[in-house]
Design a protein around this motif. Structure first.
Motif, PDB file in Angstrom:
ATOM      1  N   LEU A  41     -10.710  75.963  10.082  1.00 10.30           N
ATOM      2  CA  LEU A  41     -10.965  74.612  11.003  1.00 10.30           C
ATOM      3  C   LEU A  41     -12.274  74.404  11.597  1.00 10.30           C
ATOM      4  O   LEU A  41     -12.796  75.509  12.129  1.00 10.30           O
ATOM      5  CB  LEU A  41      -9.685  74.478  12.262  1.00 10.30           C
ATOM      6  CG  LEU A  41      -9.784  73.310  13.108  1.00 10.30           C
ATOM      7  CD1 LEU A  41      -9.218  72.119  12.354  1.00 10.30           C
ATOM      8  CD2 LEU A  41      -8.780  73.883  14.221  1.00 10.30           C
ATOM      9  N   MET A  42     -12.879  73.362  11.514  1.00  6.54           N
ATOM     10  CA  MET A  42     -14.170  73.237  11.855  1.00  6.54           C
ATOM     11  C   MET A  42     -14.528  71.931  12.480  1.00  6.54           C
ATOM     12  O   MET A  42     -13.788  70.843  11.859  1.00  6.54           O
ATOM     13  CB  MET A  42     -15.252  73.766  10.785  1.00  6.54           C
ATOM     14  CG  MET A  42     -15.066  72.800   9.498  1.00  6.54           C
ATOM     15  SD  MET A  42     -15.900  73.472   8.117  1.00  6.54           S
ATOM     16  CE  MET A  42     -14.818  74.905   7.650  1.00  6.54           C
ATOM     17  N   VAL A  93     -10.450  80.558  11.695  1.00  8.03           N
ATOM     18  CA  VAL A  93      -9.492  81.035  10.579  1.00  8.03           C
ATOM     19  C   VAL A  93      -8.080  80.679  11.011  1.00  8.03           C
ATOM     20  O   VAL A  93      -7.468  81.231  11.905  1.00  8.03           O
ATOM     21  CB  VAL A  93      -9.600  82.291  10.048  1.00  8.03           C
ATOM     22  CG1 VAL A  93      -8.567  82.608   8.997  1.00  8.03           C
ATOM     23  CG2 VAL A  93     -11.132  82.680   9.610  1.00  8.03           C
ATOM     24  N   ARG A  94      -7.369  79.368  10.691  1.00  8.57           N
ATOM     25  CA  ARG A  94      -6.224  79.091  11.251  1.00  8.57           C
ATOM     26  C   ARG A  94      -5.004  79.631  10.546  1.00  8.57           C
ATOM     27  O   ARG A  94      -4.137  80.081  11.359  1.00  8.57           O
ATOM     28  CB  ARG A  94      -6.046  77.612  11.068  1.00  8.57           C
ATOM     29  CG  ARG A  94      -7.298  76.655  11.898  1.00  8.57           C
ATOM     30  CD  ARG A  94      -7.173  76.867  13.418  1.00  8.57           C
ATOM     31  NE  ARG A  94      -5.815  76.332  13.717  1.00  8.57           N
ATOM     32  CZ  ARG A  94      -5.684  76.247  15.088  1.00  8.57           C
ATOM     33  NH1 ARG A  94      -6.391  76.520  16.137  1.00  8.57           N
ATOM     34  NH2 ARG A  94      -4.202  75.858  15.653  1.00  8.57           N
ATOM     35  N   ARG A 108     -10.179  69.246   2.785  1.00 13.30           N
ATOM     36  CA  ARG A 108     -10.826  69.668   1.589  1.00 13.30           C
ATOM     37  C   ARG A 108     -10.522  70.851   1.030  1.00 13.30           C
ATOM     38  O   ARG A 108     -10.068  72.062   1.854  1.00 13.30           O
ATOM     39  CB  ARG A 108     -12.381  69.739   1.944  1.00 13.30           C
ATOM     40  CG  ARG A 108     -12.834  68.237   2.663  1.00 13.30           C
ATOM     41  CD  ARG A 108     -14.451  68.474   2.804  1.00 13.30           C
ATOM     42  NE  ARG A 108     -14.627  67.436   3.715  1.00 13.30           N
ATOM     43  CZ  ARG A 108     -15.296  66.171   3.302  1.00 13.30           C
ATOM     44  NH1 ARG A 108     -15.315  66.136   1.957  1.00 13.30           N
ATOM     45  NH2 ARG A 108     -15.725  65.332   4.256  1.00 13.30           N
ATOM     46  N   ARG A 109     -10.443  71.062  -0.330  1.00 15.24           N
ATOM     47  CA  ARG A 109     -10.121  72.242  -0.949  1.00 15.24           C
ATOM     48  C   ARG A 109     -11.324  72.841  -1.615  1.00 15.24           C
ATOM     49  O   ARG A 109     -11.952  72.082  -2.497  1.00 15.24           O
ATOM     50  CB  ARG A 109      -8.828  72.237  -1.845  1.00 15.24           C
ATOM     51  CG  ARG A 109      -8.287  73.286  -2.558  1.00 15.24           C
ATOM     52  CD  ARG A 109      -7.087  73.041  -3.202  1.00 15.24           C
ATOM     53  NE  ARG A 109      -6.314  74.140  -3.795  1.00 15.24           N
ATOM     54  CZ  ARG A 109      -5.634  75.105  -3.218  1.00 15.24           C
ATOM     55  NH1 ARG A 109      -5.198  74.933  -1.838  1.00 15.24           N
ATOM     56  NH2 ARG A 109      -5.126  76.066  -3.785  1.00 15.24           N
ATOM     57  N   TRP A 144     -10.672  73.236   5.972  1.00 19.47           N
ATOM     58  CA  TRP A 144     -11.104  73.507   4.515  1.00 19.47           C
ATOM     59  C   TRP A 144     -10.231  74.476   4.382  1.00 19.47           C
ATOM     60  O   TRP A 144     -10.015  75.576   4.587  1.00 19.47           O
ATOM     61  CB  TRP A 144     -12.445  73.867   4.454  1.00 19.47           C
ATOM     62  CG  TRP A 144     -13.385  72.734   4.741  1.00 19.47           C
ATOM     63  CD1 TRP A 144     -13.477  71.487   5.161  1.00 19.47           C
ATOM     64  CD2 TRP A 144     -14.929  72.990   4.784  1.00 19.47           C
ATOM     65  NE1 TRP A 144     -14.243  70.645   5.411  1.00 19.47           N
ATOM     66  CE2 TRP A 144     -15.535  71.473   4.919  1.00 19.47           C
ATOM     67  CE3 TRP A 144     -15.686  73.827   4.206  1.00 19.47           C
ATOM     68  CZ2 TRP A 144     -16.850  71.207   4.917  1.00 19.47           C
ATOM     69  CZ3 TRP A 144     -17.027  73.612   4.056  1.00 19.47           C
ATOM     70  CH2 TRP A 144     -17.693  72.186   4.361  1.00 19.47           C
ATOM     71  N   THR A 145      -9.418  74.343   2.961  1.00 18.78           N
ATOM     72  CA  THR A 145      -8.664  75.347   2.469  1.00 18.78           C
ATOM     73  C   THR A 145      -9.392  76.196   1.162  1.00 18.78           C
ATOM     74  O   THR A 145      -9.912  75.406   0.285  1.00 18.78           O
ATOM     75  CB  THR A 145      -7.420  74.574   1.825  1.00 18.78           C
ATOM     76  OG1 THR A 145      -6.517  74.290   2.799  1.00 18.78           O
ATOM     77  CG2 THR A 145      -6.653  75.764   1.112  1.00 18.78           C
ATOM     78  N   VAL A 146      -9.484  77.514   1.347  1.00 19.74           N
ATOM     79  CA  VAL A 146     -10.574  78.283   0.329  1.00 19.74           C
ATOM     80  C   VAL A 146      -9.844  79.172  -0.357  1.00 19.74           C
ATOM     81  O   VAL A 146      -9.132  79.879   0.346  1.00 19.74           O
ATOM     82  CB  VAL A 146     -11.787  78.846   1.236  1.00 19.74           C
ATOM     83  CG1 VAL A 146     -12.899  79.307   0.452  1.00 19.74           C
ATOM     84  CG2 VAL A 146     -12.460  77.642   2.221  1.00 19.74           C
TER      85      VAL A 146
END
Length: 506
Positions: A455-456, A425-426, A373-374, A404-406
């Motif tokens: 990453l979660m 935080v990858r 997701r972004r 998730w990319t934020v």
């Protein structure tokens, strides 16, 4: 604007215009006409001689195998500075702040939250893994005179969490008035955690940092004057007092630091020595990390060990925080540098145990990532939408590991908090994160124009009707709509917003 010094005329509207302009052009043009001299807007006490107040440990009782706590939100009066008038405040079980709740991993806990305030509030367990209906967000409001009970099993690693109100549109005001406390999770069977300093208020100390502004009568001023990031107070407090002094009696002292400010970002360290960072939001790091300073945005925590010799007298200092390519650093507190807490070692110190070389083992499998997701944060929107209490924005399936990319699209600060999970935080712009961000996190600062991969994994709890939140934890941004909602469902199940559909929009 009464009582709030050090802010500039660079208001929300002007920074919003900069947000879409990129680093070249408009942002540089504005900065070219402004002084960025390193002058702090924080007013420091002449003496750091006020004994550091320690929040009491909350009492609990056992009921049918459940450790049960009681909290009451109430009005009060609190003296933030020596010689000052008491300010009107709110607190849990007292006039300001709240007791430290402490429970063991694996225990079933319950918290009964009563509301003696003149308006509705809520109590969110920040960083806690628990069912959505127990999360204490804006869907679990407690009306004046009522009591709400949350109950769950502690199913995560030992860590330093906190609790605070989460009423939609009013969180900044409720937290600023004083409604915040810590929630510590322990594991007495873990030899590593037992080897670290862990005696409450002796060698293991809560450090809750918040900034305030006062008017001429000593009352709190809740007015950001149009500043984009929200209120930046000119008096910085620890556990509710300015100029605090901590008497240290051991060679190592563990500081569990929480940034409970509504907007200010800190870069904390001690001028003449390094610290050992041992934990971030969600628990212990893999190994101790020696560093000179640690940056904390609102909602983030860090646990550090400070080594002292007999007679040492040092200051925990907030250096000018490196916030990335922000426009007008003076307007967002990036030019502020000031002392936060004085540490005074006794002439004789009890010896502390040796710090283990390895602290924790954890890690999610990036190869198992399913949905990606972004989330783009801009102005007061996430992915082009403001918070709607009646809308489910994302649907997550139980057991999934997600990336998730934020991205912060503005040139002023944002951060990102996800309820229910601790993430890793990858990468940042495709590169590994700095080591202080390599632990378990629930809140992360977003430097402008950079991509953060988080990453979660979603386990244990499903509810197609009751959502969790994700949002910016600069509380003015959250209040004005920079928040979304997600539900966790069984595989193949669909979200059902019928329970919340009557709440309407922002």
């Amino acid at each position: 604007m009464t009582g709030l010094t050090g802010l500039t005329g660079l208001t929300r509207r002007r920074l919003l215009l900069l947000g879409g302009a990129g680093l070249a052009g408009a942002g540089v043009a504005v900065l070219a006409g402004c002084s960025t001299a390193s002058t702090s807007s924080v007013s420091e006490p002449e003496e750091f001689d006020t004994p550091l107040p320690i929040p009491p440990l909350a009492e609990s009782r056992w009921e049918a195998g459940t450790r049960t706590f009681s909290l009451r939100a109430q009005e009060g009066s609190w003296q933030f500075q020596p010689g000052a008038h008491g300010a009107s405040t709110w607190g849990f079980n007292g006039p300001y702040g709240g007791p430290t709740l402490r429970a063991n991993v694996g225990e079933r806990v319950a918290v009964e939250v009563g509301n003696d305030l003149p308006e509705a509030t809520s109590t969110h367990w920040h960083g806690m893994h628990l069912p959505a209906e127990m999360d204490g967000g804006p869907h679990q409001m407690v009306e004046p005179g009522d009591t709400w009970r949350a109950e769950w099993v502690i199913g995560q690693a030992p860590c330093t969490l906190w609790y605070h109100p989460h009423p939609h549109g009013q969180t900044e005001r409720h937290v600023y008035r004083g409604l915040a406390g810590m929630f510590w999770l322990d594991d007495p069977q873990d030899p590593v955690t037992q080897a670290l300093p862990h005696t409450y208020a002796v060698d293991d100390v809560p450090v809750i940092i918040g900034d305030k502004t006062f008017d001429d009568q000593g009352e709190l001023v809740i007015d950001d004057g149009g500043n984009e990031v929200g209120l930046l107070g000119d008096v910085v407090t620890v556990n509710g007092v300015a100029g605090a002094r901590l008497e240290v009696t051991t060679t190592l002292v563990r500081l569990r630091i929480l940034n409970a400010s509504t907007a200010r970002i800190y870069s904390l360290g001690i001028a003449d020595r390094s610290m050992l960072m041992i934990a971030s939001d969600g628990g212990l790091l893999r190994s101790p990390l020696e560093l000179e300073r640690v940056r904390l945005s609102p909602g983030e925590r860090a646990e550090v060990l400070v080594a002292l010799d007999p007679g040492d007298d040092v200051r925990l200092h907030s250096f000018e925080p490196e916030l990335g390519s922000v426009a007008a650093p003076f307007a967002v507190g990036a030019n502020d540098s000031f002392d936060v807490l004085r540490l005074v070692a006794a002439d004789e110190l009890a010896a502390s145990a040796e710090v283990p070389e390895q602290l924790a083992s954890f890690g999610l499998d990036a190869a198992a990532v399913g949905p990606r997701r972004r989330f783009e944060l801009e102005d007061r929107e996430i992915n082009g939408a403001r918070m709607d209490m009646a809308r489910i924005d994302e649907t997550v399936e139980l057991g999934d590991t997600e990336m998730w990319t934020v991205v912060n699209r503005n040139l002023f600060p944002h951060n990102f908090h996800v309820h229910d999970v601790q993430f890793e935080v990858r990468s940042i712009d495709g590169e590994p994160p700095p080591p202080e961000l390599a632990g378990r996190k629930d809140t992360v600062y977003l430097e402008p124009q950079r991509e953060y991969e988080l990453l979660m994994q979603f386990i244990d709890y499903t509810d197609p009707q009751m959502p969790y939140m994700y949002h910016c934890h600069l509380l003015r941004h959250e209040d004005e709509g920079m928040m979304g909602q997600f539900v966790v469902v069984q595989p193949g199940e669909r979200a059902d917003p019928s329970m919340i559909s009557g709440h309407g929009g922002h």
